[in-house]
Design a protein around this motif. Structure first.
Motif, mmCIF file in Angstrom:
data_model
loop_
_atom_site.group_PDB
_atom_site.id
_atom_site.type_symbol
_atom_site.label_atom_id
_atom_site.label_comp_id
_atom_site.label_asym_id
_atom_site.label_seq_id
_atom_site.Cartn_x
_atom_site.Cartn_y
_atom_site.Cartn_z
ATOM 1 N N GLU A 219 0.830 -1.203 0.000
ATOM 2 C CA GLU A 219 0.000 0.000 0.000
ATOM 3 C C GLU A 219 0.866 1.255 0.000
ATOM 4 O OE1 GLU A 219 -3.631 1.742 -0.433
ATOM 5 O OE2 GLU A 219 -3.192 -0.411 -0.363
ATOM 6 N N LEU A 220 1.958 1.216 0.744
ATOM 7 C CA LEU A 220 2.870 2.357 0.793
ATOM 8 C C LEU A 220 3.527 2.581 -0.571
ATOM 9 C CD1 LEU A 220 4.110 4.495 2.613
ATOM 10 C CD2 LEU A 220 5.874 2.851 3.272
ATOM 11 N N TRP A 221 3.908 1.497 -1.229
ATOM 12 C CA TRP A 221 4.512 1.605 -2.566
ATOM 13 C C TRP A 221 3.516 2.213 -3.553
ATOM 14 C CZ3 TRP A 221 3.208 -0.413 -7.326
ATOM 15 C CH2 TRP A 221 4.184 -0.335 -8.328
ATOM 16 N N LYS A 222 2.265 1.810 -3.467
ATOM 17 C CA LYS A 222 1.242 2.359 -4.358
ATOM 18 C C LYS A 222 1.093 3.870 -4.158
ATOM 19 C CE LYS A 222 -1.738 -1.733 -4.869
ATOM 20 N NZ LYS A 222 -3.080 -2.285 -4.570
ATOM 21 N N LYS A 223 1.050 4.289 -2.902
ATOM 22 C CA LYS A 223 0.887 5.715 -2.631
ATOM 23 C C LYS A 223 2.088 6.505 -3.131
ATOM 24 C CE LYS A 223 -2.236 5.149 1.313
ATOM 25 N NZ LYS A 223 -3.404 5.751 0.641
ATOM 26 N N ALA A 224 3.281 5.929 -2.961
ATOM 27 C CA ALA A 224 4.487 6.601 -3.462
ATOM 28 C C ALA A 224 4.467 6.731 -4.976
ATOM 29 C CB ALA A 224 5.732 5.837 -3.009
ATOM 30 N N ASN A 225 3.765 5.842 -5.646
ATOM 31 C CA ASN A 225 3.636 5.886 -7.105
ATOM 32 C C ASN A 225 2.346 6.565 -7.555
ATOM 33 O OD1 ASN A 225 5.883 4.225 -8.669
ATOM 34 N ND2 ASN A 225 5.552 3.213 -6.695
ATOM 35 N N GLY A 226 1.691 7.242 -6.637
ATOM 36 C CA GLY A 226 0.492 8.005 -6.975
ATOM 37 C C GLY A 226 -0.711 7.153 -7.313
ATOM 38 N N ILE A 227 -0.740 5.917 -6.772
ATOM 39 C CA ILE A 227 -1.848 4.996 -7.049
ATOM 40 C C ILE A 227 -2.764 4.915 -5.825
ATOM 41 C CG2 ILE A 227 -2.480 2.626 -7.645
ATOM 42 C CD1 ILE A 227 0.353 2.355 -8.855
ATOM 43 N N ASP A 228 -4.007 5.279 -5.996
ATOM 44 C CA ASP A 228 -4.978 5.213 -4.895
ATOM 45 C C ASP A 228 -6.379 5.182 -5.497
ATOM 46 O OD1 ASP A 228 -6.522 5.377 -2.645
ATOM 47 O OD2 ASP A 228 -5.915 7.412 -2.082
ATOM 48 N N ASN A 229 -7.007 4.028 -5.433
ATOM 49 C CA ASN A 229 -8.351 3.863 -6.001
ATOM 50 C C ASN A 229 -9.455 3.999 -4.953
ATOM 51 O OD1 ASN A 229 -7.339 3.335 -8.638
ATOM 52 N ND2 ASN A 229 -6.879 1.227 -8.029
ATOM 53 N N THR A 230 -9.096 4.443 -3.755
ATOM 54 C CA THR A 230 -10.087 4.602 -2.689
ATOM 55 C C THR A 230 -11.184 5.564 -3.125
ATOM 56 O OG1 THR A 230 -8.327 4.310 -1.065
ATOM 57 C CG2 THR A 230 -10.429 5.166 -0.265
ATOM 58 N N PRO A 231 -12.452 5.161 -3.030
ATOM 59 C CA PRO A 231 -13.532 6.058 -3.471
ATOM 60 C C PRO A 231 -13.829 7.133 -2.435
ATOM 61 C CG PRO A 231 -14.455 4.037 -2.590
ATOM 62 C CD PRO A 231 -12.955 3.850 -2.591
ATOM 63 N N VAL A 232 -14.411 8.213 -2.911
ATOM 64 C CA VAL A 232 -14.969 9.223 -2.011
ATOM 65 C C VAL A 232 -16.300 8.673 -1.527
ATOM 66 C CG1 VAL A 232 -15.924 11.552 -1.853
ATOM 67 C CG2 VAL A 232 -13.811 11.139 -3.145
ATOM 68 N N GLU A 233 -16.407 8.462 -0.228
ATOM 69 C CA GLU A 233 -17.601 7.830 0.335
ATOM 70 C C GLU A 233 -18.630 8.893 0.710
ATOM 71 O OE1 GLU A 233 -16.285 5.459 3.561
ATOM 72 O OE2 GLU A 233 -15.154 4.059 2.289
ATOM 73 N N PRO A 234 -19.864 8.748 0.241
ATOM 74 C CA PRO A 234 -20.895 9.753 0.539
ATOM 75 C C PRO A 234 -20.998 10.008 2.035
ATOM 76 C CG PRO A 234 -21.702 8.158 -1.051
ATOM 77 C CD PRO A 234 -20.383 7.639 -0.563
ATOM 78 N N TYR A 235 -21.123 11.264 2.376
ATOM 79 C CA TYR A 235 -21.151 11.668 3.773
ATOM 80 C C TYR A 235 -22.551 11.550 4.367
ATOM 81 C CZ TYR A 235 -21.263 14.814 7.800
ATOM 82 O OH TYR A 235 -21.447 15.345 9.040
ATOM 83 N N THR A 236 -22.676 10.786 5.439
ATOM 84 C CA THR A 236 -23.916 10.726 6.212
ATOM 85 C C THR A 236 -23.561 10.914 7.681
ATOM 86 O OG1 THR A 236 -23.733 8.303 6.367
ATOM 87 C CG2 THR A 236 -25.127 9.206 4.621
ATOM 88 N N GLU A 237 -24.235 11.809 8.325
ATOM 89 C CA GLU A 237 -23.915 12.134 9.710
ATOM 90 C C GLU A 237 -24.468 11.076 10.650
ATOM 91 O OE1 GLU A 237 -21.755 13.627 11.804
ATOM 92 O OE2 GLU A 237 -22.301 15.590 10.981
#
Length: 402
Positions: A219-237
Motif C-alpha cells: 500500500e505504501l509503494w502504491k501511494k508513493a507511485n500516486g496509485i490510490d483507487n479509494t472512493p470518495v464515500e458519501p457523507y452521512t452524519e
C-alpha cells in the motif's frame, strides 16, 4: 475518464473560529488548548513561526512562544461552523466525504465537461470563505492521496492542481513523511535504509517493503507511485453510538451491572475515537423484569475519553436505578456527536493521559479490542458478548436516528 478528486482543508480551523468570535485575536500568536500539563489543540501561524505545533505539550509551547495568548476550545462553536461549511459543500458538490471536522473530499469527476474543474472548485472555496468567514486551502488531483498531499504543500504555495501527467514529478522530491500513512516509526525505519524521499520509495521493490513493514508495504509503494483507487464515500452524519445487553436471567447484582456499564463505555468510547467522534450526551436505559423501561441522560462537554464517560454513566445509573427491582436489560448510548479527535480536544487532560489513550488504542487497533482493557470492565466478554475486534469490521448495535 481521469478522476477529479478535491481535498479541502480549513486553515487553522480552531484558531480561525476563535478569531471570528473575537477579532482582537487577529495577528497575534494564539494557542488553542488548556492546562499547563495539557497539549496544543491548534495554533496560529504566528505561533508556528516560533516552532509551536499541534499535539505539542503546552509547557513546551510556552517555552517556545511565551508571548502567545492561550484560549480554551469551544467544541460547540467548532461543530456549528463545521456544519455550516458542510451544508455549503453538499449543496454544490455531487459527492462529498467529510473526513474530519475540518477536512473534506469531493469527487467532481466529469464536471470538466460543463465547468473547468479547478475554476469550479476555486469558486466554491471563495463562497465558503465569504459565507462563513473561514479560510481554506484545496488541491485538485486524480485521487485522495495526491490531493491531500497537495493540500499540505498548498499551505505555502497556494491552491494546487496536479493532473495525472504531473503526479510523479510532484511527488518525487517530497519527503516520505508527506505520505499520510507514514508515521514516526516507519519514517525512521526507512530512513536508516536511505529511503527519505518519495522517489526513492517509489523505486523500492515491493518485496523489500513488505519484508520491512508487512502487508502495508504494498500500500505504501502504491501511494508513493500516486496509485490510490479509494472512493470518495458519501457523507452521512451519524446520530449516535449505542449498545444494549439483555440478561439471560434477570439480575439484581448491582456490582455486576456497573461492571457491564464500564465495559460498554470503554467499547463505545474506543469506537468513537476510532471513527473520530466526540460525544456531548450520555444516555443510560434500564428495562426491569416487568418490562418497564426508563432512561436518563446528561449533556456534557465534548469528549471521547472513557474515564470521563464512565464516571457520568455510573452516576446516571445510580440516579436511575431506584426501584430495587430485578433488571432485564441495560443500554448505553452516546449522542450529540461531532467530528473531532480526542488528541486535539482533550483540553483539560494531561499529556500523560493522552499518551496512555494513544498507546492503548494502538494496541487495540493492531491486536484486537481485547488485547488491553480496563480492569473494571473485564467481565464484559462473558457477561455481555458483543465484543468487537475492529470497529470497521463489526459495529456495535448501531441504532442511528433516522
Amino acid at each position: 475518464m481521469e478522476r477529479a478528486i478535491v481535498h479541502m482543508d480549513l486553515d487553522t480551523f480552531f484558531v480561525s473560529c476563535a478569531r471570528l468570535q473575537n477579532p482582537e485575536l487577529n495577528g497575534i500568536p494564539l494557542i488553542v488548548g488548556g492546562g499547563e500539563r495539557g497539549v496544543v489543540a491548534s495554533c496560529s501561524y504566528e505561533a508556528r513561526y516560533f516552532g509551536v505545533r499541534s499535539a505539542m505539550p503546552m509547557r513546551m509551547a510556552m517555552q517556545l512562544c511565551p508571548q502567545a495568548k492561550i484560549i480554551k476550545g469551544d467544541m460547540e462553536m467548532f461543530s456549528n461552523k463545521s456544519h455550516e461549511v458542510t451544508q455549503i459543500i453538499e449543496e454544490k458538490a455531487p459527492l462529498v466525504e467529510k473526513a474530519s471536522i475540518d477536512e473534506f473530499y469531493l469527487d467532481i469527476t466529469g464536471m470538466d465537461k460543463f465547468h473547468g474543474s479547478y475554476k469550479w472548485t476555486n469558486e466554491l472555496s471563495q463562497t465558503i470563505t465569504k459565507e462563513t468567514g473561514l479560510p481554506l486551502t484545496f488541491a485538485l488531483s486524480v485521487n485522495k492521496t495526491v490531493s491531500k498531499i497537495a493540500t499540505g504543500e498548498g499551505k505555502q504555495k497556494g491552491n494546487l492542481e496536479i493532473p495525472q501527467s504531473m503526479v510523479q514529478p510532484f511527488l518525487n522530491p517530497l519527503s516520505i513523511r508527506k505520505i499520510p500513512m507514514v508515521g514516526e516509526v516507519t519514517f525512521n525505519l526507512l530512513s536508516r535504509l536511505g529511503i527519505r524521499n518519495i522517489e526513492k520509495l517509489s523505486q523500492t521493490p515491493t518485496e523489500v517493503l513488505q519484508s520491512l513493514i508487512g502487508k502495508n508495504g504494498l500500500e505504501l509503494w502504491k501511494k508513493a507511485n500516486g496509485i490510490d483507487n479509494t472512493p470518495v464515500e458519501p457523507y452521512t452524519e451519524r446520530k449516535s453510538l449505542s449498545t444494549e445487553h439483555t440478561y439471560l436471567q434477570d439480575t439484581i447484582d448491582i456490582k455486576q451491572v456497573e461492571s457491564l456499564i464500564l465495559g460498554m463505555v470503554e467499547k463505545l468510547a474506543y469506537q468513537a475515537r476510532f471513527e473520530q467522534w466526540l460525544v456531548s450526551t450520555v444516555v443510560i436505559k434500564i428495562r426491569y423484569a416487568n418490562f418497564d423501561t426508563e432512561t436518563v441522560q446528561k449533556k456534557i462537554t465534548y469528549t471521547s475519553c472513557d474515564h470521563i464517560l464512565a464516571k457520568i454513566a455510573l452516576e446516571l445509573f445510580k440516579k436511575l436505578y431506584n426501584r430495587r427491582m430485578r433488571i432485564r436489560m441495560v443500554g448505553l448510548s452516546f449522542t450529540g456527536l461531532v467530528r473531532g479527535t480526542y488528541q486535539i480536544n482533550m483540553f483539560e487532560d494531561t499529556e500523560e493521559m493522552i499518551a496512555l489513550y494513544q498507546a492503548m488504542d494502538k494496541i487495540k487497533n493492531r491486536f484486537g479490542y481485547d488485547a488491553v482493557t480496563r480492569c473494571g470492565g473485564r467481565n464484559l466478554k462473558s457477561k455481555a458478548g458483543n465484543i468487537i475486534s475492529n470497529p470497521k469490521a463489526q459495529n456495535i448495535n448501531r441504532k442511528d436516528e433516522k
